[in-house]
Design an enzyme around this catalytic site. Structure first.
Site, PDB file in Angstrom:
ATOM      1  N   SER A 261      47.979  50.090  33.550  1.00  0.00           N
ATOM      2  CA  SER A 261      47.796  48.652  33.799  1.00  0.00           C
ATOM      3  C   SER A 261      46.486  48.403  34.532  1.00  0.00           C
ATOM      4  CB  SER A 261      48.943  48.133  34.657  1.00  0.00           C
ATOM      5  OG  SER A 261      48.800  48.647  35.971  1.00  0.00           O
ATOM      6  N   LYS A 262      46.132  47.115  34.597  1.00  0.00           N
ATOM      7  CA  LYS A 262      44.913  46.737  35.307  1.00  0.00           C
ATOM      8  C   LYS A 262      45.006  47.190  36.772  1.00  0.00           C
ATOM      9  CE  LYS A 262      41.992  42.799  36.490  1.00  0.00           C
ATOM     10  NZ  LYS A 262      42.158  42.744  37.944  1.00  0.00           N
ATOM     11  N   ARG A 263      46.201  47.083  37.342  1.00  0.00           N
ATOM     12  CA  ARG A 263      46.390  47.488  38.741  1.00  0.00           C
ATOM     13  C   ARG A 263      46.014  48.951  38.977  1.00  0.00           C
ATOM     14  NH1 ARG A 263      51.588  45.820  40.617  1.00  0.00           N
ATOM     15  NH2 ARG A 263      51.401  47.611  42.024  1.00  0.00           N
ATOM     16  N   ASP A 266      42.309  49.096  39.122  1.00  0.00           N
ATOM     17  CA  ASP A 266      41.803  48.551  40.385  1.00  0.00           C
ATOM     18  C   ASP A 266      42.006  49.555  41.518  1.00  0.00           C
ATOM     19  OD1 ASP A 266      41.118  46.297  39.063  1.00  0.00           O
ATOM     20  OD2 ASP A 266      42.843  45.108  39.720  1.00  0.00           O
ATOM     21  N   GLU A 281      40.747  35.588  37.128  1.00  0.00           N
ATOM     22  CA  GLU A 281      40.783  36.876  37.828  1.00  0.00           C
ATOM     23  C   GLU A 281      39.888  37.841  37.047  1.00  0.00           C
ATOM     24  OE1 GLU A 281      43.825  40.446  38.880  1.00  0.00           O
ATOM     25  OE2 GLU A 281      44.692  38.587  38.140  1.00  0.00           O
TER      26      GLU A 281
END
Ligand code: GLU
Length: 504
Positions: A261-263, A266, A281
């Site tokens: 995921s994007k998380r 990040d 975002e």
């Protein structure tokens, strides 16, 4: 085999995840391998999820990767329009056909009523399924009398059209990656085909479009596998030959636990999108992080497919040549950010010094320095093996451009000997006498001097590096000083001796 026609059918709901890019890539490779057609169809029938800029982003991403669209919203083609919202008026008649055949029906249940049924079921530990087990007790054209439901239609009561899943039937179907699958219809629900807003759902729209566009193979993400029995049933209801299906494995987090995921990106500092996403975002992109498209594509191709050999480096043409759906894995593929860098490192080494110098010149200029391109090429040659990205060249080379402001104290303690100051000043006059300030010449002269004097090479060279670089790292000393030039070298020796001499 049918004439190969495949489609990538993203919904413009935000930036395209790298899993989506991989789906596009596999479709493209499969099409090109089989002399087929690669189609880009934009699936934007869910108006609530539409995001401005996403369509453009998808097109730009494919272009950056070198995935060439044969038919699509920009390219046109004989099966258009290729944006589903532009085909809006087409779908209702297909929903009606299924109703007429008795394979679909009108349902008038409100979202609130359905929500209540769902929560009631959940309280009992069940999942609510709108299907043969309950549909006769709900508000639809199967449970209500004909006059009643016709009245409600005429009143323009809000309704949806649902697929009528048969009761207790085993559906048999095949997936190229997963093999033969059997699902009993009692585990499925009567999915909505047509919504109250006059738009088809994905389930209806993509089947109609795949049929009309004569799609031969549907290659898509694993998340659609649970819907596959429904899709087979809809093909059967229409009496259409279904395409062949291949569901691609998930891209997993680096630790293998769950979907990437994007998380995760990040948290661990890597992008999960091909390009920078500038809206709302924002999100990092591979392109802007300094990845080459060849590296990105090569890495993605091997996340879920293997060539059956040890070979890892593939150009797009080689991928096309080697690709086969049969070699797509069943299990999820773990994303490895270090491997992504490894690929970029490889492709960076393949670039010519001139190409790299042109890229690196931008960073040098941004620091306020101006050098001619040939001089930068020499520098690039010295450091390229140490970096995976051009942007990282600056930190490897800043001492080429700037005299050291400080000198590493640990190195001084360990490497600066009582005789170092005198040796450096002697070295200064040795260097001063060299006319052709080129690495082999300098090396020869300096080595001869060290030998004649009987100095310790390590002591001399360590001190020399300290005055020139300010630390103990960097390429070959003679390459460095040849690049910075004689005058600068002599100045750095002077300055270094003065400052370090005082400190040590
Ligand atoms: N619009 C769907 C998606 O974005 C396409 C799925 C399919 O390829 O059938 O996932």
């Amino acid at each position: 085999m049918r004439q190969v026609r495949v489609r990538f059918a993203p919904s413009p709901t935000g930036p395209l995840h790298i899993g989506g890019v991989r789906t596009a890539l596999y479709n493209y490779l499969f099409a090109k391998k089989n002399n087929g057609t690669f189609i880009l169809r934009i699936e934007d029938t869910d108006q609530t999820r539409f995001v401005e800029g996403a369509e453009e982003y998808i097109i730009e991403s494919l272009k950056w990767c070198g995935i060439v669209v044969d038919e699509g919203i920009r390219e046109g083609g004989n099966y258009g329009p290729y944006r589903q919202s532009d085909r809006k008026d087409l779908f209702r008649q297909y929903a009606d056909t299924l109703v007429d055949k008795g394979d679909a029906y009108y349902a008038f249940d409100t979202p609130e009523q359905l929500e209540k049924l769902r929560t009631d079921s959940e309280k009992k530990g069940n999942t609510f399924l709108y299907n043969a087990s309950v549909r006769n007790n709900l508000a639809n054209s199967l449970s209500l009398s004909e006059s009643e439901w016709k009245k409600r239609l005429a009143k323009e009561d809000s309704y949806v059209i649902r697929y009528k899943m048969p009761k207790n039937e085993d559906i048999h179907f095949d997936d190229i990656v997963r093999g033969h699958i059997v699902v009993n219809t009692d585990t499925l629900d009567d999915k909505v085909l047509f919504k109250s807003d006059g738009m088809p759902t994905y389930h209806l729209a993509h089947i109609v479009d795949d049929h009309l566009m004569e799609i031969s193979h549907v290659i898509r993400g694993e998340e659609w596998l649970p819907s596959l029995p429904l899709h087979f049933m809809i093909y059967r209801s229409f009496g259409w030959e279904p395409p062949l299906f291949a569901h691609l494995p998930l891209l997993l987090k680096p630790d293998g636990k769950g979907k990437l995921s994007k998380r995760d990106g990040d948290k661990m500092g890597f992008p999960v999108f091909p390009l920078y996403w500038p809206y709302g975002e924002t999100a990092k992109g591979y392109r802007e992080e300094g990845y080459y498209p060849e590296a990105f594509v090569n890495m993605l191709a091997l996340l879920g497919w293997n060539p059956g050999t040890e070979k890892e480096i593939f150009s797009m043409d080689e991928l096309i040549d080697s690709f086969s759906i049969e070699r797509v894995h069943k299990s999820g593929s773990r994303f490895d950010p270090e491997k992504a860098k490894w690929f970029n490192h490889h492709y960076l080494q393949c670039r010519s010094n001139n190409e790299l110098a042109l890229e690196f010149r931008e960073y040098i200029r941004a620091q306020g320095f101006h050098y001619d391109i040939v001089h930068i090429e020499t520098l690039v040659e010295l450091v390229k093996e140490r970096v995976s990205f051009v942007k990282d060249m600056w930190q490897e080379t800043d001492f080429f451009f700037k005299r050291p402001e400080t000198y590493d104290q640990d190195v001084i303690k360990k490497r600066w000997k009582p005789e170092s100051s005198a040796q450096m000043l002697e070295l200064k006059s040795v260097l001063e006498s060299i006319d052709e300030f080129k690495p082999p010449v300098i090396e020869q002269v300096v080595k001869r001097w060290i030998e004649e004097k009987g100095y310790n090479t390590g002591t001399v060279m360590n001190a020399f590096r300290l005055v020139i670089v300010g630390a103990s790292h960097g390429p070959h000393m003679f390459d460095i000083i040849s690049w910075i030039g004689k005058e600068e070298t002599l100045n750095r020796i002077d300055k270094g001796v003065t400052i370090i001499g005082k400190q040590s």
